[in-house]
Write an enzyme that holds these catalytic residues in place. Structure first.
Site, mmCIF file in Angstrom:
data_model
loop_
_atom_site.group_PDB
_atom_site.id
_atom_site.type_symbol
_atom_site.label_atom_id
_atom_site.label_comp_id
_atom_site.label_asym_id
_atom_site.label_seq_id
_atom_site.Cartn_x
_atom_site.Cartn_y
_atom_site.Cartn_z
ATOM 1 N N LEU A 146 51.251 99.637 46.051
ATOM 2 C CA LEU A 146 52.309 99.534 45.052
ATOM 3 C C LEU A 146 52.377 100.838 44.252
ATOM 4 O O LEU A 146 51.991 100.899 43.100
ATOM 5 C CB LEU A 146 52.026 98.327 44.140
ATOM 6 C CG LEU A 146 53.192 97.774 43.328
ATOM 7 C CD1 LEU A 146 54.339 97.340 44.219
ATOM 8 C CD2 LEU A 146 52.709 96.610 42.469
ATOM 9 N N HIS A 147 52.882 101.900 44.925
ATOM 10 C CA HIS A 147 53.004 103.183 44.225
ATOM 11 C C HIS A 147 54.377 103.254 43.562
ATOM 12 O O HIS A 147 55.071 102.247 43.454
ATOM 13 C CB HIS A 147 52.745 104.344 45.191
ATOM 14 C CG HIS A 147 53.778 104.503 46.264
ATOM 15 N ND1 HIS A 147 54.752 105.468 46.194
ATOM 16 C CD2 HIS A 147 53.991 103.814 47.403
ATOM 17 C CE1 HIS A 147 55.526 105.360 47.275
ATOM 18 N NE2 HIS A 147 55.083 104.365 48.021
ATOM 19 N N ALA A 148 54.760 104.439 43.110
ATOM 20 C CA ALA A 148 55.917 104.555 42.211
ATOM 21 C C ALA A 148 57.207 103.950 42.771
ATOM 22 O O ALA A 148 57.882 103.186 42.086
ATOM 23 C CB ALA A 148 56.141 106.024 41.847
#
Lengths: 101, 321
Positions: free
Chosen positions: A26-28
């Site tokens: 769950l990155h940017a």
């Protein structure tokens, strides 16, 4: 993979455990997609992970989870459009946020 | 050359008359003959010295350019016998060159104006040295050809970042500009902005002359910005670095996630674009200011969002292993 639990204690809270499947976690970009989607609903959407609880409508909150691939997130949705919210969120996460391997 | 080719498609058409008007003072241009033919179009901004064409070699002759006859061309023509000279000049003029300029106030070679009239080509002259003339005339031509447009938007200089604020009427463009002025930033143009592209492809914003430094505030009417905020509150022109679109928050609800790489095309050039949702209680001027500063940081090579993302991805992948 997901597991639906609707408590019978009279509350209208919908809970569902979802697993982050995309490689980068769950990155940017996925977090922004999730926050944007969650913000469209009137219901409260909270996420629990390892004792931490954040709102799915908060981008910074989502990033602070550092949810890597394989992480289990427990979503609790409370409000009139809870059912639709959890379904759309499930679809988004299961689609791996449109990220290819 | 690459950059020029990119926007040549939408460059303006320039007539000999436009060129003469712009160069009358700067180049000391005078009309020798062909006053009635000044409507001819100059479609390439460069100057051409037609030495090869006058020697009879017309392949690849740059006939769309202004033809400059300097010292060398003059001397060469004079070295020819009259019949050949007339023939060569006629051949060159038959290519329908836009106009001929004789520099250094050379005596006009006899017969040249008659030949020019025959082919209805205007002849101009200038007292300048040919090299200087070519340089300055090229700059003037490029300036004349520069693509321009007017756009509905308020242009501000925010700490060196040129920001164009755009939105539907009534959302609060002018009010945002006023709040930014109160914070010490300067106004280029309110509500209507002139854009032009310079020869390097940079878009430059300025204000239409008639309404310069005025703005309209709903309920107050028209105010003169430097009289109220001081002379430092206005500037004549500014490069366009960032476009900020203001939109009502409710209209953005169903839009996709914010795209950090969004751009808009302005005169064929891509400019970074940020959309700010407007809702009661949001300090729009403050947000515009932060967006401008963030853009400045990005230009310096520091992209906070990207750096945080990379850091997070690294942390997550290490945690997994």
């Amino acid at each position: 993979m997901t597991n639906r639990t609707t408590p019978d204690d009279g509350s209208s809270v919908l809970s569902r455990e979802l697993i982050i499947e995309n490689v980068l976690g769950l990155h940017a970009r996925p977090a922004a997609m999730l926050a944007k989607l969650a913000s469209r609903f009137d219901c409260d959407i909270s996420i629990k992970k390892d004792g931490a609880e954040v709102s799915a409508k908060s981008l910074m909150g989502l990033l602070s989870l550092e949810a890597a691939r394989g992480t289990k997130l427990l979503f609790s949705v409370d409000g009139p459009d809870a059912e639709q919210a959890i379904d759309e969120i499930t679809r988004l996460i299961e689609s791996k946020f449109g990220e290819n391997e | 050359m690459q950059g020029q080719r990119k926007y040549r498609g939408n460059s303006k058409s320039v007539s000999v008359s436009d060129f003469f008007g712009a160069g009358q003072d700067a180049l000391g241009l005078e009309i020798v003959s062909g006053q009635d033919e000044m409507g001819r179009t100059i479609s390439e901004p460069a100057m051409n010295r037609p030495g090869l064409a006058l020697s009879g070699f017309l392949q690849y002759f740059a006939h769309r350019r202004v033809q400059v006859l300097g010292h060398a061309e003059n001397a060469y023509l004079l070295s020819l016998d009259e019949a050949t000279r007339v023939e060569r000049i006629r051949k060159m003029l038959e290519c329908r060159v836009p106009c001929v300029v004789i520099t250094r106030n050379r005596k006009i070679i006899s017969g040249i104006t008659e030949l020019a009239n025959e082919s209805r080509t205007p002849v101009l002259k200038s007292g300048m040295i040919t090299g200087d003339f070519v340089n300055r005339a090229t700059i003037i031509m490029e300036d004349l050809q520069t693509p321009v447009m007017k756009i509905q938007g308020t242009m501000m200089d925010i700490l060196g970042v040129g920001v164009l604020i755009m939105c539907a009427p009534g959302i609060g463009k002018s009010e945002t500009a006023m709040a930014l002025l109160r914070r010490g930033h300067s106004l280029v143009s309110d509500d209507l902005t002139d854009l032009k592209m310079d020869s390097s492809g940079v878009v430059i914003a300025s204000c239409p002359t008639g309404i310069r430094y005025h703005m309209e505030l709903h309920g107050l009417g028209i105010i003169h910005v430097p009289s109220i905020f001081g002379v430092a509150s206005v500037r004549g022109r500014k490069t366009l670095d960032l476009v900020i679109k203001l939109a009502r928050a409710e209209t953005l609800r169903d839009a996709g996630p914010d795209d950090p790489n969004a751009v808009v095309a302005m005169l064929g050039s891509s400019v970074t674009c940020v959309t700010i949702p407007v809702a009661p209680g949001r300090d729009i001027a403050g947000l515009v200011e932060i967006a401008a500063l963030d853009q400045k940081l990005k230009k310096l090579g520091h992209d906070a969002a990207k750096e945080l993302d990379e850091k997070l991805i690294k942390r997550m992948s290490e945690g997994r292993d």
